[in-house]
Design a protein around this motif. Structure first.
Motif, PDB file in Angstrom:
ATOM      1  N   LEU A 195     -80.142 140.779 -18.771  1.00  0.00           N
ATOM      2  CA  LEU A 195     -80.665 139.947 -19.853  1.00  0.00           C
ATOM      3  C   LEU A 195     -81.972 139.269 -19.432  1.00  0.00           C
ATOM      4  N   HIS A 196     -82.039 138.842 -18.191  1.00  0.00           N
ATOM      5  CA  HIS A 196     -83.266 138.227 -17.666  1.00  0.00           C
ATOM      6  C   HIS A 196     -84.422 139.224 -17.710  1.00  0.00           C
ATOM      7  N   ALA A 197     -84.144 140.465 -17.317  1.00  0.00           N
ATOM      8  CA  ALA A 197     -85.186 141.487 -17.328  1.00  0.00           C
ATOM      9  C   ALA A 197     -85.604 141.841 -18.754  1.00  0.00           C
ATOM     10  N   VAL A 198     -84.630 141.904 -19.666  1.00  0.00           N
ATOM     11  CA  VAL A 198     -84.942 142.180 -21.073  1.00  0.00           C
ATOM     12  C   VAL A 198     -85.837 141.076 -21.633  1.00  0.00           C
ATOM     13  N   GLU A 199     -85.511 139.839 -21.326  1.00  0.00           N
ATOM     14  CA  GLU A 199     -86.325 138.717 -21.793  1.00  0.00           C
ATOM     15  C   GLU A 199     -87.776 138.866 -21.323  1.00  0.00           C
ATOM     16  N   GLY A 200     -87.952 139.291 -20.079  1.00  0.00           N
ATOM     17  CA  GLY A 200     -89.302 139.491 -19.567  1.00  0.00           C
ATOM     18  C   GLY A 200     -90.045 140.569 -20.332  1.00  0.00           C
ATOM     19  N   CYS A 201     -89.358 141.669 -20.643  1.00  0.00           N
ATOM     20  CA  CYS A 201     -89.987 142.746 -21.411  1.00  0.00           C
ATOM     21  C   CYS A 201     -90.366 142.274 -22.811  1.00  0.00           C
ATOM     22  N   VAL A 202     -89.478 141.499 -23.440  1.00  0.00           N
ATOM     23  CA  VAL A 202     -89.761 140.998 -24.791  1.00  0.00           C
ATOM     24  C   VAL A 202     -90.979 140.090 -24.773  1.00  0.00           C
ATOM     25  N   ARG A 203     -91.044 139.212 -23.801  1.00  0.00           N
ATOM     26  CA  ARG A 203     -92.191 138.299 -23.708  1.00  0.00           C
ATOM     27  C   ARG A 203     -93.500 139.069 -23.540  1.00  0.00           C
ATOM     28  N   ARG A 204     -93.461 140.094 -22.672  1.00  0.00           N
ATOM     29  CA  ARG A 204     -94.672 140.896 -22.472  1.00  0.00           C
ATOM     30  C   ARG A 204     -95.031 141.672 -23.727  1.00  0.00           C
ATOM     31  N   ALA A 205     -94.011 142.175 -24.452  1.00  0.00           N
ATOM     32  CA  ALA A 205     -94.267 142.918 -25.688  1.00  0.00           C
ATOM     33  C   ALA A 205     -94.901 142.017 -26.743  1.00  0.00           C
ATOM     34  N   LEU A 206     -94.421 140.782 -26.864  1.00  0.00           N
ATOM     35  CA  LEU A 206     -94.990 139.841 -27.825  1.00  0.00           C
ATOM     36  C   LEU A 206     -96.428 139.497 -27.470  1.00  0.00           C
ATOM     37  N   LEU A 207     -96.709 139.390 -26.177  1.00  0.00           N
ATOM     38  CA  LEU A 207     -98.081 139.110 -25.740  1.00  0.00           C
ATOM     39  C   LEU A 207     -98.994 140.285 -26.070  1.00  0.00           C
ATOM     40  N   GLU A 208     -98.496 141.497 -25.819  1.00  0.00           N
ATOM     41  CA  GLU A 208     -99.289 142.683 -26.143  1.00  0.00           C
ATOM     42  C   GLU A 208     -99.600 142.713 -27.644  1.00  0.00           C
ATOM     43  N   GLU A 209     -98.581 142.437 -28.464  1.00  0.00           N
ATOM     44  CA  GLU A 209     -98.759 142.465 -29.916  1.00  0.00           C
ATOM     45  C   GLU A 209     -99.744 141.382 -30.361  1.00  0.00           C
ATOM     46  N   ALA A 210     -99.653 140.194 -29.779  1.00  0.00           N
ATOM     47  CA  ALA A 210    -100.539 139.093 -30.152  1.00  0.00           C
ATOM     48  C   ALA A 210    -101.996 139.413 -29.829  1.00  0.00           C
ATOM     49  N   GLU A 211    -102.196 140.264 -28.835  1.00  0.00           N
ATOM     50  CA  GLU A 211    -103.549 140.626 -28.431  1.00  0.00           C
ATOM     51  C   GLU A 211    -103.997 141.946 -29.052  1.00  0.00           C
ATOM     52  N   GLY A 212    -103.228 142.408 -30.036  1.00  0.00           N
ATOM     53  CA  GLY A 212    -103.633 143.583 -30.798  1.00  0.00           C
ATOM     54  C   GLY A 212    -103.335 144.908 -30.145  1.00  0.00           C
ATOM     55  N   ARG A 213    -102.475 144.900 -29.134  1.00  0.00           N
ATOM     56  CA  ARG A 213    -102.133 146.153 -28.456  1.00  0.00           C
ATOM     57  C   ARG A 213    -100.723 146.582 -28.834  1.00  0.00           C
ATOM     58  N   ASP A 214    -100.398 147.803 -28.497  1.00  0.00           N
ATOM     59  CA  ASP A 214     -99.087 148.351 -28.808  1.00  0.00           C
ATOM     60  C   ASP A 214     -98.020 147.609 -28.001  1.00  0.00           C
ATOM     61  N   PRO A 215     -97.095 146.896 -28.647  1.00  0.00           N
ATOM     62  CA  PRO A 215     -96.086 146.143 -27.885  1.00  0.00           C
ATOM     63  C   PRO A 215     -95.163 147.033 -27.072  1.00  0.00           C
ATOM     64  N   LEU A 216     -94.981 148.273 -27.510  1.00  0.00           N
ATOM     65  CA  LEU A 216     -94.092 149.175 -26.777  1.00  0.00           C
ATOM     66  C   LEU A 216     -94.656 149.566 -25.413  1.00  0.00           C
ATOM     67  N   ALA A 217     -95.947 149.308 -25.221  1.00  0.00           N
ATOM     68  CA  ALA A 217     -96.556 149.604 -23.915  1.00  0.00           C
ATOM     69  C   ALA A 217     -95.969 148.717 -22.826  1.00  0.00           C
ATOM     70  N   ALA A 218     -95.361 147.605 -23.228  1.00  0.00           N
ATOM     71  CA  ALA A 218     -94.773 146.682 -22.254  1.00  0.00           C
ATOM     72  C   ALA A 218     -93.345 147.063 -21.897  1.00  0.00           C
ATOM     73  N   VAL A 219     -92.824 148.113 -22.540  1.00  0.00           N
ATOM     74  CA  VAL A 219     -91.428 148.505 -22.331  1.00  0.00           C
ATOM     75  C   VAL A 219     -91.377 149.836 -21.591  1.00  0.00           C
ATOM     76  N   SER A 220     -90.883 149.790 -20.375  1.00  0.00           N
ATOM     77  CA  SER A 220     -90.707 150.997 -19.570  1.00  0.00           C
ATOM     78  C   SER A 220     -89.675 150.686 -18.487  1.00  0.00           C
ATOM     79  N   GLU A 221     -89.158 151.716 -17.837  1.00  0.00           N
ATOM     80  CA  GLU A 221     -88.214 151.492 -16.740  1.00  0.00           C
ATOM     81  C   GLU A 221     -88.862 150.670 -15.637  1.00  0.00           C
ATOM     82  N   GLU A 222     -90.124 150.969 -15.353  1.00  0.00           N
ATOM     83  CA  GLU A 222     -90.819 150.256 -14.282  1.00  0.00           C
ATOM     84  C   GLU A 222     -90.995 148.780 -14.633  1.00  0.00           C
TER      85      GLU A 222
END
Length: 260
Positions: A161-188
């Protein structure tokens, strides 16, 4: 490994030959679910805390042996998020035992170039226990030998859950800056949010006392780990039991889903 096998295993029991161990094929990361302290104590009409204290020697022996044979990462499951449900006197005793043991052992670990870290939510630990682990980290963080990861107040579901939260936060940041939010979601990206970031996944998981459960331990990381379960209770687990686990591991054919 820079010590000969007959030095590491000086008095093997009959039928166990340390020379069968291939130093070039020692697992890089071994994770241990230490189980059986309570049953060890019950068999001797002792309280459970005496069993935990008896288990310290097995921890000491396993750390020393793992380092000597060339294991680079050793993770020991010391206290789970579910263990808070145990009787209060046992939990208080365990927290005190963790602090005293860490402070007593850190100088020796430092001399052996072992680096000590914790995985789990240490913020919930009593101050003295947390301070002991912090001191061990500060003293050994620059060491280049084996890394000892102590899993304390650790739960893999919580970690995920902690790791998922980190991915969500990064995805929201990507989206806010006009980038594809899914780029923040990967196994790495997900793995970077785990408590074990910077560590390789375990090659071998050892569980003692005959139990056959994962117990909320490293659920993401052990996807392709080899398992070794033994009936030996944790306080009776010594370097020769560790050798048995290593030899069993070296007899496995690891394919990671591929066909050979």
């Amino acid at each position: 490994m820079n010590k000969p096998l007959d030095y590491i295993f000086p008095n093997p029991p009959e039928g166990l030959d340390p020379r069968q161990l291939d130093p070039a094929r020692v697992p890089q990361h071994v994770a241990v679910i230490m189980d059986g302290n309570g049953r060890w104590a019950k068999k001797r009409a002792l309280n459970r805390l005496r069993g935990h204290k008896a288990g310290i020697e097995a921890v000491r022996e396993t750390i020393r042996c793992a380092s000597d044979v060339g294991v680079r990462y050793l993770t020991i499951y010391s206290f789970s998020t579910e263990n808070w449900k145990r009787p209060e006197d046992e939990v208080v005793g365990l927290m005190d035992l963790f602090a005293k043991t860490m402070l007593a052992e850190v100088d020796g670990l430092h001399e052996e170039h072992v680096r000590v870290r914790t995985i789990g939510d240490v913020s919930a630990l009593p101050e003295a226990t947390r301070a002991a682990f912090d001191e061990a980290w500060e003293k050994t963080r620059g060491n280049t030998g084996m890394t000892l990861a102590v899993a304390v107040n650790y739960g893999s579901r919580q970690e995920i859950l902690h790791a998922v939260e980190g991915c969500v936060r990064r995805a929201l940041l990507e989206e806010a800056e006009g980038r594809d939010p899914l780029a923040a979601v990967s196994e790495e990206a997900f793995a970077r949010g785990l408590y074990t970031t910077g560590m390789p996944d375990p090659d071998l998981v050892i569980r003692t006392s005959g139990e056959m459960r994962i117990s909320n331990f490293l659920l993401w990381q052990i996807a392709y780990s080899e398992f070794y379960c033994t009936d030996v209770l944790w306080p009776d687990f010594d370097r020769y039991e560790f050798l048995r686990a290593l030899l069993d591991y070296q007899g496995r054919d690891r394919r990671f889903g591929a066909v050979k």
